[in-house]
Design a protein around this motif. Structure first.
Motif, short mmCIF file in Angstrom:
data_model
loop_
_atom_site.label_atom_id
_atom_site.label_comp_id
_atom_site.label_asym_id
_atom_site.label_seq_id
_atom_site.Cartn_x
_atom_site.Cartn_y
_atom_site.Cartn_z
N GLU A 69 0.85 -1.19 0.00
CA GLU A 69 0.00 0.00 0.00
C GLU A 69 0.88 1.23 0.00
O GLU A 69 1.74 1.41 0.87
CB GLU A 69 -0.94 0.02 1.21
CG GLU A 69 -1.94 1.17 1.15
CD GLU A 69 -3.09 1.03 2.14
OE1 GLU A 69 -3.69 2.06 2.49
OE2 GLU A 69 -3.37 -0.11 2.56
N SER A 70 0.69 2.10 -1.00
CA SER A 70 1.46 3.33 -1.12
C SER A 70 0.68 4.27 -2.03
O SER A 70 -0.16 3.82 -2.83
CB SER A 70 2.85 3.04 -1.69
OG SER A 70 3.64 4.20 -1.68
N GLY A 71 0.96 5.57 -1.94
CA GLY A 71 0.19 6.53 -2.73
C GLY A 71 -1.27 6.50 -2.38
O GLY A 71 -2.13 6.81 -3.21
N GLU A 72 -1.57 6.08 -1.14
CA GLU A 72 -2.93 5.99 -0.60
C GLU A 72 -3.79 4.95 -1.30
O GLU A 72 -5.02 4.99 -1.22
CB GLU A 72 -3.61 7.37 -0.64
CG GLU A 72 -2.85 8.43 0.17
CD GLU A 72 -3.56 9.76 0.22
OE1 GLU A 72 -4.32 10.06 -0.71
OE2 GLU A 72 -3.35 10.50 1.21
N VAL A 73 -3.16 4.02 -2.02
CA VAL A 73 -3.88 2.92 -2.66
C VAL A 73 -3.06 1.64 -2.51
O VAL A 73 -1.86 1.68 -2.23
CB VAL A 73 -4.15 3.18 -4.16
CG1 VAL A 73 -5.00 4.41 -4.36
CG2 VAL A 73 -2.84 3.29 -4.93
N ARG A 74 -3.70 0.53 -2.74
CA ARG A 74 -2.99 -0.74 -2.78
C ARG A 74 -2.38 -0.91 -4.16
O ARG A 74 -3.00 -0.60 -5.17
CB ARG A 74 -3.95 -1.90 -2.46
CG ARG A 74 -4.53 -1.79 -1.07
CD ARG A 74 -5.61 -2.83 -0.80
NE ARG A 74 -5.02 -4.17 -0.67
CZ ARG A 74 -5.12 -5.11 -1.59
NH1 ARG A 74 -5.78 -4.88 -2.71
NH2 ARG A 74 -4.57 -6.29 -1.40
N GLN A 75 -1.14 -1.42 -4.20
CA GLN A 75 -0.42 -1.58 -5.46
C GLN A 75 0.07 -3.01 -5.62
O GLN A 75 0.61 -3.60 -4.67
CB GLN A 75 0.77 -0.62 -5.53
CG GLN A 75 0.39 0.86 -5.45
CD GLN A 75 1.58 1.77 -5.68
OE1 GLN A 75 2.49 1.45 -6.45
NE2 GLN A 75 1.57 2.93 -5.03
N LEU A 76 -0.12 -3.54 -6.81
CA LEU A 76 0.39 -4.85 -7.17
C LEU A 76 1.74 -4.63 -7.87
O LEU A 76 1.81 -3.97 -8.91
CB LEU A 76 -0.59 -5.55 -8.12
CG LEU A 76 -0.12 -6.85 -8.78
CD1 LEU A 76 0.08 -7.95 -7.76
CD2 LEU A 76 -1.11 -7.27 -9.86
N ILE A 77 2.81 -5.18 -7.29
CA ILE A 77 4.15 -4.98 -7.83
C ILE A 77 4.56 -6.22 -8.63
O ILE A 77 4.58 -7.34 -8.11
CB ILE A 77 5.18 -4.72 -6.71
CG1 ILE A 77 4.74 -3.53 -5.85
CG2 ILE A 77 6.57 -4.51 -7.31
CD1 ILE A 77 4.65 -2.21 -6.59
N ILE A 78 4.87 -5.98 -9.91
CA ILE A 78 5.34 -7.04 -10.80
C ILE A 78 6.74 -6.66 -11.27
O ILE A 78 6.93 -5.66 -11.96
CB ILE A 78 4.42 -7.22 -12.03
CG1 ILE A 78 2.97 -7.47 -11.59
CG2 ILE A 78 4.94 -8.33 -12.92
CD1 ILE A 78 2.75 -8.78 -10.88
N TRP A 79 7.73 -7.47 -10.88
CA TRP A 79 9.10 -7.26 -11.37
C TRP A 79 9.35 -8.27 -12.47
O TRP A 79 9.47 -9.47 -12.21
CB TRP A 79 10.11 -7.42 -10.23
CG TRP A 79 11.53 -7.20 -10.67
CD1 TRP A 79 11.95 -6.32 -11.63
CD2 TRP A 79 12.69 -7.87 -10.20
NE1 TRP A 79 13.33 -6.39 -11.77
CE2 TRP A 79 13.80 -7.33 -10.91
CE3 TRP A 79 12.91 -8.86 -9.24
CZ2 TRP A 79 15.11 -7.77 -10.70
CZ3 TRP A 79 14.21 -9.29 -9.03
CH2 TRP A 79 15.29 -8.74 -9.73
N HIS A 80 9.38 -7.79 -13.70
CA HIS A 80 9.58 -8.65 -14.86
C HIS A 80 10.85 -8.20 -15.59
O HIS A 80 11.44 -7.17 -15.23
CB HIS A 80 8.35 -8.63 -15.76
CG HIS A 80 7.91 -7.26 -16.18
ND1 HIS A 80 8.28 -6.69 -17.37
CD2 HIS A 80 7.12 -6.34 -15.56
CE1 HIS A 80 7.74 -5.49 -17.48
NE2 HIS A 80 7.03 -5.25 -16.39
N PRO A 81 11.32 -8.95 -16.59
CA PRO A 81 12.64 -8.67 -17.17
C PRO A 81 12.76 -7.35 -17.94
O PRO A 81 13.86 -7.02 -18.39
CB PRO A 81 12.86 -9.86 -18.11
CG PRO A 81 12.09 -10.97 -17.49
CD PRO A 81 10.86 -10.30 -16.98
#
Length: 446
Positions: free
Chosen positions: A229-241
């Motif tokens: 949760e950041s920027g006052e919202v929930r965030q899905l973090i995808i680390w791709h190539p």
């Protein structure tokens, strides 16, 4: 072909007593390990009443059960242990399975099997992804992209997706490894499919597609999704190539993206969140630390490593080991087994030691789990270590052997094999596996 085999017995007075004992053990001072790296994927173990050092004669074995090949770690929830494995039947062809064991006794409760062809797969020695448990369901992912939703009480297959057949996914070199994550009513998966389906959200109950996101112009990589949760919202973090991408977990809409081209697609270590900081670390390309803004949907690169060599490193080049951030310091295991400390503010290296992994070998590693003011480290030689980490150095408190390394490695090793399966820490116990057995040890203080 999928086959399910249930190993059930009618309730007896003894069975009821076992269930009561399990429930009693699940107190506020002990917790399950329901997915990759434990609850919320943070690599944190919170149990109290645990031992301070290991017994001289080793940990007490509660039970052990046979199992086949696999890199995937176990998960633990509601009195059950879940695992996946693989058995070769002819060349690269074989059978993958999902398994459920009693947490108390190790009894095999059910197994589900499906055919898998590992042709073209590097390291063809079993599934990679830890099962994800949610309520009365468990989600398993095979190395070739077979996703199963299973009733965790009965072993019944409720729905299935094949990433390759259903989404035209291009199999990455080292197989599908990103364990799916549950978010509310959805299951979010690193699919690597065509038509902008690198990430796909499914209705977790029915398997219906809800949304898809990110172009699959290159392979998906291996790092599992995480949510913060950041920027006052929930965030899905995808680390791709190609980048570190933040998505709206409800819709798949892109919030922000930071380009980061990764050699050989090796996004393996899980992204690490600590407050407003986001860390990623790659074998060849080194580490990058980003700042997540508390009031706006943006990310800022704070610093990055300057080396693209796994040998001539200037910071931390992680691969199998997910680093940790502890205050203003980062701890992780580098490309050839070097345990390192970095200043989180600058990325500057503070110290290096080989004490934890011992062997200077490519891809030497250890899984790091924080437990209160100390760390448990399971290295690829099968050792379990208790250590304290600080900018002053690595302080080893205790070490014991817990599992035999059995997985073949193309790189020469003193043990002749490696152990690359993340253990589960649950209810004051540790559960680990190799290619022969799965074992539950007591970590309770006497």
């Amino acid at each position: 072909m999928i086959k399910s085999h249930r190993c059930s017995k009618k309730n007896t007075p003894l069975a009821c007593l076992v269930v009561i004992a399990i429930i009693a053990g699940h107190s506020a001072h002990a917790e399950d390990w329901p997915e990759w790296r434990g609850k919320d994927r943070k690599g944190v173990w919170n149990d109290v009443g645990t031992l301070d050092t290991f017994p001289v004669d080793g940990l007490k074995v509660i039970w052990e059960s046979p199992i086949n090949n696999g890199y995937s770690g176990p998960s633990v929830a509601n009195g059950r242990v879940y695992a996946t494995d693989y058995r070769s039947t002819e060349g690269r062809k074989g059978i993958e399975r999902a398994l459920s064991f009693s947490e108390a006794t190790g009894e095999l409760l059910w197994s589900v099997a499906w055919e898998a062809n590992y042709a073209g797969l590097e390291y063809p020695y079993g599934p990679r992804a830890t099962p994800t448990v949610d309520g009365d369901r468990v989600y398993t992912l095979g190395a070739m992209g077979m996703l199963n939703c299973i009733n965790n009480k009965t072993g019944e297959i409720l729905w299935t997706k094949d990433y390759v057949k259903d989404y035209g996914a291009s199999l990455p070199t080292w197989g599908m490894a990103g364990a799916p994550i549950v978010d509310g009513k959805q299951l979010i998966c690193l699919v690597g499919g065509s038509d902008n389906a690198k990430v796909v959200s499914f209705n977790k109950m029915t398997g219906e597609e809800l949304w898809r996101a990110i172009s699959s112009d290159w392979e998906p990589g291996y790092a599992p999704p995480i949510i913060t949760e950041s920027g006052e919202v929930r965030q899905l973090i995808i680390w791709h190539p190609s980048a570190v991408t933040s998505l709206d977990p409800k819709t798949g809409k892109t919030y922000w993206e930071q380009p980061f081209k990764i050699k050989a697609g090796l996004t393996v270590a899980t992204p690490v969140i600590s407050g407003d900081r986001l860390l990623v670390s790659a074998f060849y390309n080194g580490s990058r630390l980003y700042r997540l803004y508390p009031k706006k949907l943006e990310a800022e690169l704070l610093w990055k490593g300057n080396s693209n060599s796994e040998i001539r490193t200037d910071g931390l080049h992680a691969l199998i080991t997910t680093p940790v951030i502890d205050g203003d310091y980062i701890y992780g295991i580098d490309s050839y087994g070097q345990f390192r400390c970095l200043d989180a503010k600058t990325g500057k290296r503070i110290w290096t030691t080989m004490e934890a992994t011992i062997e200077n070998a490519r891809w030497a590693c250890g899984f790091i789990v924080r437990h209160r003011d100390r760390y448990f480290i399971n290295n690829d030689r099968g050792d379990l270590i208790i250590a304290k980490l600080s900018p002053a150095g690595y302080q080893e408190i205790s070490r014991t052997q817990i599992i035999e390394p059995t997985t073949f490695s193309q790189r020469r090793r003193e043990k002749g094999a490696v152990h690359w399966s993340h253990p589960a820490y649950a209810n004051r116990h540790l559960i680990t596996r190799n290619d022969k057995k799965i074992v539950r040890y007591s970590l309770e203080k006497k």
